[in-house]
Design a protein around this motif. Sequence first.
Motif, short mmCIF file in Angstrom:
data_model
loop_
_atom_site.label_atom_id
_atom_site.label_comp_id
_atom_site.label_asym_id
_atom_site.label_seq_id
_atom_site.Cartn_x
_atom_site.Cartn_y
_atom_site.Cartn_z
N ASP A 15 0.83 -1.21 0.00
CA ASP A 15 0.00 0.00 0.00
C ASP A 15 0.86 1.25 0.00
OD1 ASP A 15 -2.31 -1.45 -0.07
OD2 ASP A 15 -2.68 -1.37 2.10
N TRP A 16 1.93 1.25 0.78
CA TRP A 16 2.86 2.38 0.78
C TRP A 16 3.47 2.57 -0.61
CZ3 TRP A 16 5.54 0.75 5.98
CH2 TRP A 16 4.77 1.22 7.05
N HIS A 17 3.82 1.47 -1.24
CA HIS A 17 4.43 1.55 -2.58
C HIS A 17 3.44 2.13 -3.60
CE1 HIS A 17 7.68 -1.73 -1.69
NE2 HIS A 17 7.88 -0.60 -1.02
N VAL A 18 2.18 1.74 -3.46
CA VAL A 18 1.18 2.28 -4.38
C VAL A 18 1.00 3.78 -4.14
CG1 VAL A 18 -1.25 2.22 -5.01
CG2 VAL A 18 0.00 0.08 -4.67
N ILE A 65 11.70 7.20 2.92
CA ILE A 65 11.90 8.51 3.51
C ILE A 65 10.55 9.01 4.00
CG2 ILE A 65 13.97 9.17 2.26
CD1 ILE A 65 12.24 10.48 0.16
N PRO A 66 10.49 9.53 5.22
CA PRO A 66 9.20 10.03 5.73
C PRO A 66 8.75 11.25 4.93
CG PRO A 66 10.81 9.70 7.50
CD PRO A 66 11.56 9.61 6.21
N GLU A 67 7.54 11.20 4.44
CA GLU A 67 6.97 12.32 3.70
C GLU A 67 5.64 12.73 4.31
OE1 GLU A 67 6.54 11.67 -0.46
OE2 GLU A 67 8.68 11.93 -0.89
N SER A 68 5.39 14.02 4.30
CA SER A 68 4.12 14.54 4.78
C SER A 68 3.09 14.43 3.67
CB SER A 68 4.28 15.99 5.23
OG SER A 68 3.04 16.52 5.66
N VAL A 69 2.02 13.72 3.93
CA VAL A 69 0.98 13.47 2.94
C VAL A 69 -0.32 14.12 3.40
CG1 VAL A 69 -0.32 11.71 1.69
CG2 VAL A 69 2.07 11.30 2.30
N THR A 70 -0.94 14.84 2.50
CA THR A 70 -2.23 15.47 2.79
C THR A 70 -3.31 14.79 1.96
OG1 THR A 70 -1.17 17.59 3.25
CG2 THR A 70 -3.53 17.62 2.80
N GLN A 125 -3.59 15.20 7.44
CA GLN A 125 -2.16 15.23 7.18
C GLN A 125 -1.47 14.21 8.07
OE1 GLN A 125 -0.31 19.07 7.63
NE2 GLN A 125 1.42 18.53 6.33
N TYR A 126 -0.65 13.39 7.46
CA TYR A 126 0.04 12.35 8.22
C TYR A 126 1.38 12.05 7.54
CZ TYR A 126 -2.18 9.58 4.54
OH TYR A 126 -2.61 9.11 3.33
N ILE A 127 2.22 11.32 8.24
CA ILE A 127 3.56 10.95 7.76
C ILE A 127 3.54 9.49 7.35
CG2 ILE A 127 6.00 10.82 8.32
CD1 ILE A 127 4.97 13.63 8.27
#
Length: 755
Positions: free
Chosen positions: A198-201, A228-233, A246-248
């Motif tokens: 799921d992360w890869h998708v 790498i931790p990314e901020s996702v909205t 918003q989460y990492i």
Amino acid sequence: MSDATVVVIDDLTDEQIEELRKEVEREEAERAARLDLLGVSIAGLRSEAIEARASSGIEDEWREDEEFYEGIDERNRTENKAWQSKPPGRVEASPTGNGSTLFLNITGQYCDSAAASLADMLLPTDDSAWSIKPTPVPSMVAIADGNIPDNVNEALLAAAGGDPVAANEKATEVVKQARAEIEKAREASEAAEKRIKDWHVECQLTSELRKVIEDSSRIGSGVIKGPIPESVTRVAYKNNELVQEQYIQPASRAISPWSLFPAAGCGESIHDGSYIFERDYISAKRLKQVIEGDGHGYIESQVLRVIEEGPSEATKEAPSSPDINTQQQKKDKLYEIWYFYGEIPAKDLEAAGCECDEDMANAHVVMVNNRVIKAVVNPLDDGEFPYDVMVWKRRSSMPWGTGVARLIRTAQRVINGAARNLMDNAGLSGGPMWAYNPGLISPIDGQPELAPRKGWIANEDADVSDIEGAFTFFNMDMRVNELMSIIQLGMKFAEDVTGLPMIIQGQMGASSPDTLGQTEILNNNASTVRRRIARLFDDLVTEPHVRRYYRYLLEYGENDDEKGDFTIDASGSSGLVERNIQKQQIIDLGRLVMNPAYGIDPKKWAKEYLKAEKFDIELFEYDDEEWQKIVAAMSQPGANDPRMQIAQMKMQADMQQAQMKAQLETDKLLQKDEAQAREHEHERQIASMEQAFQEEMQRLKMAGVKDNILDESKVRINETVMRLRTQKELAGIRQVARPEVEPVGRAPPGQAFER
């Protein structure tokens, strides 16, 4: 600030408040000084990494490979504005004369074809190149299978007070518990695999890996960074309103090999070095955004100092990729931002606001203008660098590889040389060279050149018979056959050195086979190269990359049901290549799957066949409701009656036979009509040819051609007409004579030819 603290501050005198303010300023100054020293120290390591990569010579090869991929060399550089500038220290070579600057670019074609074919096999949309499996415990597996060791049986018997029945009951419970633990581990591994996929998708890993494969085919190396931790909205519609969440979460990104600087002396693996650097560019607007909100570890005071200073370059200038315009970056006022991974003193990390228990800490440091704007502990507690380098072909003692552009370089130069000579010869032979005798004639306009309707004056003492020979013409030989042979030799070299025949790329090359069997052999031989690269991809990218995601899941995952003692099975890339190579064999197996004697599942075979043909399996599967109806029908009495099955098979065979008979009759009628049409057309052609011959004979006779020559022509014409008529008559024969029966027995040894 709490109320108690406010009360304490309110109780302070002005002198005490001033002293407290000075103490805070002194601590901030010490912290800033400590960060400045850390920046100077890391900048020194950065200079070493830049110098190490430059001295290895790999950057010159990369630039040459990039140029050949674009079809650029010293002869045609001035024709391409984007490639006119040369790197510092390299001699500018200008083309000599007015020769051809043609660049017959096969390098770009080979690189693109190699990358596309490999990505097509390694990154399918319907399968995965890896899986996560629970680490098997031999004793646990044995107990789950009912094989309880003797020492365990003895312990169970002792716990049961020597009662065999009670001991057996306890043994049954132990087996159930072992099976439950194994099932729990399996479910956890499947959940972990699903989470990572799921992360890869989410980060579109497949798209990033395609870039990595393209870079490796072009210059020999491709780099993927992650996790790498990314901020996702994420925007969602909840309770009749739009909600932003918003989460990492971890992500992967492809970066240019030009931007990666491993430590000197790392050998063939960047992970054997003590540190690594990555270079990127960032705008002032983006710099301001990084300190908004919680800041994610960025030091606000340091970022503001960087913005106040303006952009500046590294102490030692690092070369840019050819597709990056450094002057444009300076014009746009972009900052160089450097990412460092390695060990630093714990005190320096504490100056950035991080607490460490050891003297040295694995850190992630971000620098701009030689100032540290972020320093945190490496997200992975083992300190592993979040980079993987994919190589097309290994190099000794270097983490960088050799790409298709470098392998094909010599062949490309051979082709360019022959093609340019061919074009030069074409220019010379486009018209005849000529000379004239000025003692016999002179041009009217005084210009000794050829032109339409140009007049020439004969000299007074020139003889008329000599004037006819006043001009002499010379034709230049283009040498097409010889130069084309060299070009074909270069194409053959390209196929040999890359292991990628043109027929594998969908074209007929210099070594294209004549038969299907030869094509199959050539395909299998070329597939050995793809197998090697697939194994490299598993070893260098898939396994370490997924393993780091699994470590990230163990450290930061919120669901304990997704954690456990798992292993990464990353041999899937090789399997995907094998499936693509064995596509024809999978098709041939279709003759066996319907025979239950072979024990092959037709459903599994159908799925593998659809995968090999790159079809979406879900498009061919039954819907749940339809499948339930079929299962219900099969479970009814008589559904599996052999007599019913035989009757259905007979009915289907009769229908097929009737269809074949109807098609045969239709084919016969079509063949008859076509035969009559061919016969009429043949007769018309013969009549037209006879008429043309007669007209030609009449014309020759009126032109005064001798009778004996006309007679010979008539004989040849009649022979041609008779031959055509014979062919027409033979074409209409439907019955073939039966061959003589061969006598029984064998000829004596040595007399087979005579007898």
